[in-house]
Design a protein around this motif. Structure first.
Motif, PDB file in Angstrom:
ATOM      1  N   ASP A   1       2.704  -0.948  -4.253  1.00 62.59           N
ATOM      2  CA  ASP A   1       2.629  -2.218  -4.969  1.00 62.59           C
ATOM      3  C   ASP A   1       1.729  -2.038  -6.178  1.00 62.59           C
ATOM      4  OD1 ASP A   1       3.038  -4.855  -5.596  1.00 62.59           O
ATOM      5  OD2 ASP A   1       1.496  -5.619  -4.239  1.00 62.59           O
ATOM      6  N   LEU A   2       2.107  -2.635  -7.300  1.00 63.39           N
ATOM      7  CA  LEU A   2       1.274  -2.641  -8.493  1.00 63.39           C
ATOM      8  C   LEU A   2       0.688  -4.035  -8.654  1.00 63.39           C
ATOM      9  CD1 LEU A   2       0.257  -1.125 -11.009  1.00 63.39           C
ATOM     10  CD2 LEU A   2       2.252  -2.018 -12.230  1.00 63.39           C
TER      11      LEU A   2
ATOM     12  N   VAL B   1      -4.436  -6.060   1.459  1.00 59.78           N
ATOM     13  CA  VAL B   1      -5.521  -5.469   0.683  1.00 59.78           C
ATOM     14  C   VAL B   1      -6.040  -6.534  -0.273  1.00 59.78           C
ATOM     15  CG1 VAL B   1      -3.871  -4.478  -0.978  1.00 59.78           C
ATOM     16  CG2 VAL B   1      -6.207  -3.570  -0.835  1.00 59.78           C
ATOM     17  N   TYR B   2      -7.351  -6.579  -0.437  1.00 59.46           N
ATOM     18  CA  TYR B   2      -8.012  -7.619  -1.231  1.00 59.46           C
ATOM     19  C   TYR B   2      -8.788  -6.968  -2.377  1.00 59.46           C
ATOM     20  CZ  TYR B   2      -7.231 -10.182   3.134  1.00 59.46           C
ATOM     21  OH  TYR B   2      -6.670 -10.752   4.256  1.00 59.46           O
TER      22      TYR B   2
ATOM     23  N   VAL C   1      -1.254   0.503  -5.401  1.00 65.55           N
ATOM     24  CA  VAL C   1      -1.642   0.618  -3.992  1.00 65.55           C
ATOM     25  C   VAL C   1      -0.489   1.227  -3.195  1.00 65.55           C
ATOM     26  CG1 VAL C   1      -2.662  -0.621  -2.045  1.00 65.55           C
ATOM     27  CG2 VAL C   1      -2.871  -1.555  -4.345  1.00 65.55           C
ATOM     28  N   LYS C   2      -0.833   2.111  -2.258  1.00 65.48           N
ATOM     29  CA  LYS C   2       0.189   2.730  -1.414  1.00 65.48           C
ATOM     30  C   LYS C   2      -0.303   2.782   0.018  1.00 65.48           C
ATOM     31  CE  LYS C   2       3.139   6.838  -1.053  1.00 65.48           C
ATOM     32  NZ  LYS C   2       3.475   8.176  -1.628  1.00 65.48           N
ATOM     33  N   LYS C   3       0.647   2.728   0.982  1.00 63.29           N
ATOM     34  CA  LYS C   3       0.283   2.896   2.394  1.00 63.29           C
ATOM     35  C   LYS C   3       1.202   3.910   3.038  1.00 63.29           C
ATOM     36  CE  LYS C   3       0.882  -0.531   5.267  1.00 63.29           C
ATOM     37  NZ  LYS C   3       1.679  -0.014   6.403  1.00 63.29           N
TER      38      LYS C   3
ATOM     39  N   LEU D   1      -4.078   2.981   3.872  1.00 63.63           N
ATOM     40  CA  LEU D   1      -3.781   2.299   2.617  1.00 63.63           C
ATOM     41  C   LEU D   1      -4.818   2.755   1.586  1.00 63.63           C
ATOM     42  CD1 LEU D   1      -2.846  -1.424   2.156  1.00 63.63           C
ATOM     43  CD2 LEU D   1      -4.673  -0.411   0.777  1.00 63.63           C
ATOM     44  N   TYR D   2      -4.390   3.058   0.363  1.00 64.43           N
ATOM     45  CA  TYR D   2      -5.302   3.603  -0.638  1.00 64.43           C
ATOM     46  C   TYR D   2      -4.786   3.306  -2.047  1.00 64.43           C
ATOM     47  CZ  TYR D   2      -1.791   7.354  -0.442  1.00 64.43           C
ATOM     48  OH  TYR D   2      -0.612   8.060  -0.443  1.00 64.43           O
TER      49      TYR D   2
END
Length: 222
Positions: free
Chosen positions: A122-123, A95-96, A85-87, A149-150
């Protein structure tokens, strides 16, 4: 042969041959960014590359996206998913991630991650065990209130002459946790080397089986 305590003798036995077990599995991933399209609706992860599989496939949903993890066989399965995940903006954002089966959310399956700054990555890795029926399908859903965020795919690159392979945005691995022998064969055990066991006058052993999972078993019928 096997000579039992009552004097009876057995000279053949049925043991599993061939590959040992039939095990269903899949390894799939995404080599694309997956965007957060809404702050008021969940997204569904897609898996556009299947590396290997047996008895589990990725099917397209009504929109034509490869999101439906579909099972051919009833059983218990262990699923592992890793999401990068990156923002691209400042501030803290959550993020859920959770699982749905046949379109219905699975209770207590949610995982939360918080990213804290512009460029933060984040991984998130989740292990999940569940039972499914033949024909069931799973989907991974995710939600964030930040459209910056994606799920991020990193292309391959070279840093200081060191080649770095690409990083998928999502990696999925599922393996069946129960399995069955794929064949039986009757073999003659009369010429095998002898050993001893409690309650047996003379015993000739059957070779231990090596099966796909790495465990060794002798036939339970003996």
């Amino acid at each position: 042969y096997i000579e039992f305590g009552d004097g009876s003798i057995q000279t053949t036995a049925s043991i599993a041959q061939g590959l040992g077990v039939v095990r269903r599995y899949i390894n799939a991933y995404s080599n694309q960014d997956q965007l957060n399209l809404s702050t008021s609706a969940y997204n569904i992860m897609s898996f556009n590359v299947t590396d290997s599989h047996n008895g589990i496939t990725i099917q397209s949903d009504a929109s034509g996206n490869p999101t439906k993890i579909t099972f051919e066989k009833t059983g218990a399965y262990l699923m592992i998913i890793s999401v990068q995940v990156k923002k691209d903006d400042a501030g803290d954002d959550d993020v859920y991630f959770w699982v749905a089966k046949n379109g219905i959310d699975i209770a207590d399956s949610n995982t939360l991650s918080t990213l804290s700054k512009n460029g933060d990555v984040d991984l998130v890795t989740v292990n999940f065990g569940l039972n499914v029926n033949a024909g069931d399908y799973l989907q991974w859903r995710w939600f964030s209130q930040d459209t910056n965020l994606y799920l991020h795919y990193d292309t391959a690159t070279t840093i200081n002459t060191v080649f770095l392979p690409a990083t998928p945005s999502v990696i999925l691995s599922i393996e069946e946790s129960n399995s069955t022998y794929n064949s039986l064969q009757t073999v003659d055990i009369s010429m095998m080397s002898s050993t001893s066991c409690k309650g047996c006058a003379n015993v000739h052993s059957i070779p231990v089986l090596s099966i796909a999972s790495g465990f060794h078993r002798t036939p339970s019928s003996l």
